[in-house]
Design a protein around this motif. Structure first.
Motif, PDB file in Angstrom:
ATOM      1  N   LEU A   1       0.803  -1.331  -0.053  1.00  0.00           N
ATOM      2  CA  LEU A   1       0.347   0.184  -0.444  1.00  0.00           C
ATOM      3  C   LEU A   1       0.633   1.179   0.182  1.00  0.00           C
ATOM      4  O   LEU A   1       1.347   1.692   1.018  1.00  0.00           O
ATOM      5  CB  LEU A   1      -0.946  -0.488   1.422  1.00  0.00           C
ATOM      6  CG  LEU A   1      -1.602  -0.866   1.668  1.00  0.00           C
ATOM      7  CD1 LEU A   1      -2.761  -1.517   2.528  1.00  0.00           C
ATOM      8  CD2 LEU A   1      -2.777  -1.011   0.268  1.00  0.00           C
ATOM      9  N   PHE A   2       1.435   1.576  -0.929  1.00  0.00           N
ATOM     10  CA  PHE A   2       1.618   3.519  -1.498  1.00  0.00           C
ATOM     11  C   PHE A   2       1.038   4.581  -1.278  1.00  0.00           C
ATOM     12  O   PHE A   2      -0.171   4.587  -1.287  1.00  0.00           O
ATOM     13  CB  PHE A   2       2.215   3.064  -2.104  1.00  0.00           C
ATOM     14  CG  PHE A   2       3.295   2.585  -3.111  1.00  0.00           C
ATOM     15  CD1 PHE A   2       5.105   2.422  -3.083  1.00  0.00           C
ATOM     16  CD2 PHE A   2       3.135   0.973  -3.448  1.00  0.00           C
ATOM     17  CE1 PHE A   2       6.134   2.314  -2.521  1.00  0.00           C
ATOM     18  CE2 PHE A   2       3.838   0.606  -4.063  1.00  0.00           C
ATOM     19  CZ  PHE A   2       5.590   0.461  -3.656  1.00  0.00           C
ATOM     20  N   TYR A   3       1.214   5.477   0.183  1.00  0.00           N
ATOM     21  CA  TYR A   3       0.239   6.447   0.544  1.00  0.00           C
ATOM     22  C   TYR A   3       0.579   7.389   0.402  1.00  0.00           C
ATOM     23  O   TYR A   3       2.292   7.362   0.889  1.00  0.00           O
ATOM     24  CB  TYR A   3      -0.086   5.618   1.599  1.00  0.00           C
ATOM     25  CG  TYR A   3       0.591   6.075   3.489  1.00  0.00           C
ATOM     26  CD1 TYR A   3       0.975   6.737   4.094  1.00  0.00           C
ATOM     27  CD2 TYR A   3       1.194   4.864   3.041  1.00  0.00           C
ATOM     28  CE1 TYR A   3       1.263   6.693   5.136  1.00  0.00           C
ATOM     29  CE2 TYR A   3       1.959   4.543   5.045  1.00  0.00           C
ATOM     30  CZ  TYR A   3       2.534   5.747   4.713  1.00  0.00           C
ATOM     31  OH  TYR A   3       3.415   5.712   6.203  1.00  0.00           O
ATOM     32  N   PRO A   4       0.477   8.599   0.349  1.00  0.00           N
ATOM     33  CA  PRO A   4       1.435  10.063  -0.005  1.00  0.00           C
ATOM     34  C   PRO A   4       1.710  10.236   1.371  1.00  0.00           C
ATOM     35  O   PRO A   4       3.038  11.148   1.382  1.00  0.00           O
ATOM     36  CB  PRO A   4       0.678  11.268  -0.215  1.00  0.00           C
ATOM     37  CG  PRO A   4      -0.873   9.838  -0.873  1.00  0.00           C
ATOM     38  CD  PRO A   4      -1.060   8.735   0.264  1.00  0.00           C
ATOM     39  N   ASN A   5       1.492  10.471   2.360  1.00  0.00           N
ATOM     40  CA  ASN A   5       1.663  11.091   3.434  1.00  0.00           C
ATOM     41  C   ASN A   5       1.873  10.562   4.970  1.00  0.00           C
ATOM     42  O   ASN A   5      -0.229   9.784   4.936  1.00  0.00           O
ATOM     43  CB  ASN A   5       1.392  12.688   3.700  1.00  0.00           C
ATOM     44  CG  ASN A   5       1.699  14.030   2.349  1.00  0.00           C
ATOM     45  OD1 ASN A   5       3.153  13.502   2.156  1.00  0.00           O
ATOM     46  ND2 ASN A   5       1.162  13.950   1.318  1.00  0.00           N
ATOM     47  N   ALA A   6       2.266  10.716   6.274  1.00  0.00           N
ATOM     48  CA  ALA A   6       1.294  10.376   6.839  1.00  0.00           C
ATOM     49  C   ALA A   6       0.762  11.253   7.980  1.00  0.00           C
ATOM     50  O   ALA A   6       1.252  12.365   7.816  1.00  0.00           O
ATOM     51  CB  ALA A   6       2.867   9.757   7.892  1.00  0.00           C
ATOM     52  N   PHE A   7       0.380  10.885   8.625  1.00  0.00           N
ATOM     53  CA  PHE A   7      -0.698  12.284   9.192  1.00  0.00           C
ATOM     54  C   PHE A   7      -1.816  12.576   8.534  1.00  0.00           C
ATOM     55  O   PHE A   7      -2.407  13.083   9.116  1.00  0.00           O
ATOM     56  CB  PHE A   7      -0.571  13.104  10.793  1.00  0.00           C
ATOM     57  CG  PHE A   7       0.541  12.354  11.123  1.00  0.00           C
ATOM     58  CD1 PHE A   7       0.352  12.272  12.332  1.00  0.00           C
ATOM     59  CD2 PHE A   7       2.009  12.366  11.088  1.00  0.00           C
ATOM     60  CE1 PHE A   7       1.354  11.129  13.467  1.00  0.00           C
ATOM     61  CE2 PHE A   7       2.839  11.748  11.716  1.00  0.00           C
ATOM     62  CZ  PHE A   7       2.687  11.080  13.600  1.00  0.00           C
ATOM     63  N   SER A   8      -2.058  12.698   7.435  1.00  0.00           N
ATOM     64  CA  SER A   8      -3.044  12.799   6.235  1.00  0.00           C
ATOM     65  C   SER A   8      -4.359  12.346   6.316  1.00  0.00           C
ATOM     66  O   SER A   8      -4.312  11.467   7.258  1.00  0.00           O
ATOM     67  CB  SER A   8      -2.112  12.997   5.039  1.00  0.00           C
ATOM     68  OG  SER A   8      -2.462  11.471   4.812  1.00  0.00           O
ATOM     69  N   GLY A   9      -5.389  13.407   6.419  1.00  0.00           N
ATOM     70  CA  GLY A   9      -6.656  12.477   6.179  1.00  0.00           C
ATOM     71  C   GLY A   9      -7.073  11.079   5.817  1.00  0.00           C
ATOM     72  O   GLY A   9      -7.421   9.976   7.089  1.00  0.00           O
ATOM     73  N   VAL A  10      -7.158  10.452   4.557  1.00  0.00           N
ATOM     74  CA  VAL A  10      -6.470   9.537   3.371  1.00  0.00           C
ATOM     75  C   VAL A  10      -6.145   8.338   4.455  1.00  0.00           C
ATOM     76  O   VAL A  10      -6.638   8.070   4.381  1.00  0.00           O
ATOM     77  CB  VAL A  10      -7.456  10.396   2.202  1.00  0.00           C
ATOM     78  CG1 VAL A  10      -7.401   9.032   1.938  1.00  0.00           C
ATOM     79  CG2 VAL A  10      -8.115  10.929   2.056  1.00  0.00           C
ATOM     80  N   CYS A  11      -4.983   9.227   4.633  1.00  0.00           N
ATOM     81  CA  CYS A  11      -4.082   8.214   4.330  1.00  0.00           C
ATOM     82  C   CYS A  11      -4.211   7.479   6.030  1.00  0.00           C
ATOM     83  O   CYS A  11      -4.180   6.568   6.338  1.00  0.00           O
ATOM     84  CB  CYS A  11      -3.089   8.620   4.439  1.00  0.00           C
ATOM     85  SG  CYS A  11      -2.548   9.190   2.943  1.00  0.00           S
ATOM     86  N   THR A  12      -4.121   8.636   6.930  1.00  0.00           N
ATOM     87  CA  THR A  12      -4.827   7.863   8.178  1.00  0.00           C
ATOM     88  C   THR A  12      -6.066   6.968   8.133  1.00  0.00           C
ATOM     89  O   THR A  12      -6.103   5.670   8.974  1.00  0.00           O
ATOM     90  CB  THR A  12      -4.639   9.038   9.014  1.00  0.00           C
ATOM     91  OG1 THR A  12      -3.614   9.730   8.472  1.00  0.00           O
ATOM     92  CG2 THR A  12      -5.321   8.766  10.713  1.00  0.00           C
ATOM     93  N   GLY A  13      -7.165   7.693   7.972  1.00  0.00           N
ATOM     94  CA  GLY A  13      -8.598   6.583   8.046  1.00  0.00           C
ATOM     95  C   GLY A  13      -8.488   4.938   7.160  1.00  0.00           C
ATOM     96  O   GLY A  13      -8.415   4.213   7.436  1.00  0.00           O
ATOM     97  N   GLU A  14      -7.132   4.731   5.769  1.00  0.00           N
ATOM     98  CA  GLU A  14      -7.037   3.734   5.707  1.00  0.00           C
ATOM     99  C   GLU A  14      -6.390   2.818   6.419  1.00  0.00           C
ATOM    100  O   GLU A  14      -6.577   2.063   6.425  1.00  0.00           O
ATOM    101  CB  GLU A  14      -6.787   4.171   4.224  1.00  0.00           C
ATOM    102  CG  GLU A  14      -7.238   5.099   3.123  1.00  0.00           C
ATOM    103  CD  GLU A  14      -6.350   4.693   1.335  1.00  0.00           C
ATOM    104  OE1 GLU A  14      -6.660   5.215   0.869  1.00  0.00           O
ATOM    105  OE2 GLU A  14      -5.285   5.038   1.251  1.00  0.00           O
ATOM    106  N   LEU A  15      -4.761   3.051   6.443  1.00  0.00           N
ATOM    107  CA  LEU A  15      -4.656   2.295   7.423  1.00  0.00           C
ATOM    108  C   LEU A  15      -5.217   2.260   8.718  1.00  0.00           C
ATOM    109  O   LEU A  15      -4.664   0.841   9.548  1.00  0.00           O
ATOM    110  CB  LEU A  15      -3.013   3.429   8.193  1.00  0.00           C
ATOM    111  CG  LEU A  15      -1.942   3.299   6.194  1.00  0.00           C
ATOM    112  CD1 LEU A  15      -0.671   4.113   6.918  1.00  0.00           C
ATOM    113  CD2 LEU A  15      -1.999   2.024   5.884  1.00  0.00           C
ATOM    114  N   ALA A  16      -6.388   2.930   9.282  1.00  0.00           N
ATOM    115  CA  ALA A  16      -6.611   2.669  10.467  1.00  0.00           C
ATOM    116  C   ALA A  16      -7.822   1.420  10.018  1.00  0.00           C
ATOM    117  O   ALA A  16      -7.758   0.393  11.103  1.00  0.00           O
ATOM    118  CB  ALA A  16      -7.383   4.307  11.272  1.00  0.00           C
TER     119      ALA A  16
END
Length: 154
Positions: A37-52
């Motif tokens: 799972l490549f994600y753009p930025n730690a602590f960003s809204g969408v990334c945080t939701g996906e990884l949660a």
């Protein structure tokens, strides 16, 4: 958006996780399927939701036959803080230096932003790309579809 072909060999890599330990993709060859799972930025809204979402369903994603790695270009210290803050108990890998080298190898590095695009790959146990999907950065992933693609291999 990506130069990788389905059925082709996945580019191998060794990156450091949030604990500073080396993780090598090819070490799973012959034994496990891997969801990248490549994600753009730690602590960003969408990334945080996906990884949660992955964290909450981790037992479904990580089995004796499968592994999950989340990759960003954030430095190790940032991914450690992110993992600790969000209780992310699976490998978060830092593609920080050389900056974006693995993201480039997968054809999903955004040169203008200096981050990977929101892309996912399922790598089969033989190290081949079995499935890929690319989302626009504001669009979260369909985790049910990811899980279905991963389970199709194990």
């Amino acid at each position: 958006m990506t130069g990788l072909e389905l059925g082709g060999e996945a580019p191998d890599f060794t990156l450091r996780d949030q604990f500073g330990q080396d993780v090598t993709l090819s070490s799973h060859r012959g034994s496990k399927a891997v969801l990248l799972l490549f994600y753009p930025n730690a602590f960003s809204g969408v990334c945080t939701g996906e990884l949660a979402g992955i964290r909450e369903r981790l037992d479904e994603f990580m089995t004796f036959d499968s592994e999950v790695f989340a990759l960003s270009c954030d430095p190790v210290y940032s991914v450690r803080a992110f993992a600790d803050a969000e209780g992310l108990n699976f490998p978060l890998l830092s593609d920080f230096w050389p900056h974006g080298e693995v993201s480039r190898a997968y054809g999903i590095f955004d040169e203008g932003k200096g981050t990977p695009r929101r892309s996912s790959y399922v790598i089969d146990p033989e190290g081949r790309v079995a499935w890929a999907v690319h989302n626009a950065n504001p669009d979260g992933r369909d985790l049910d579809e990811h899980l279905a693609q991963l389970r199709a291999l194990v």
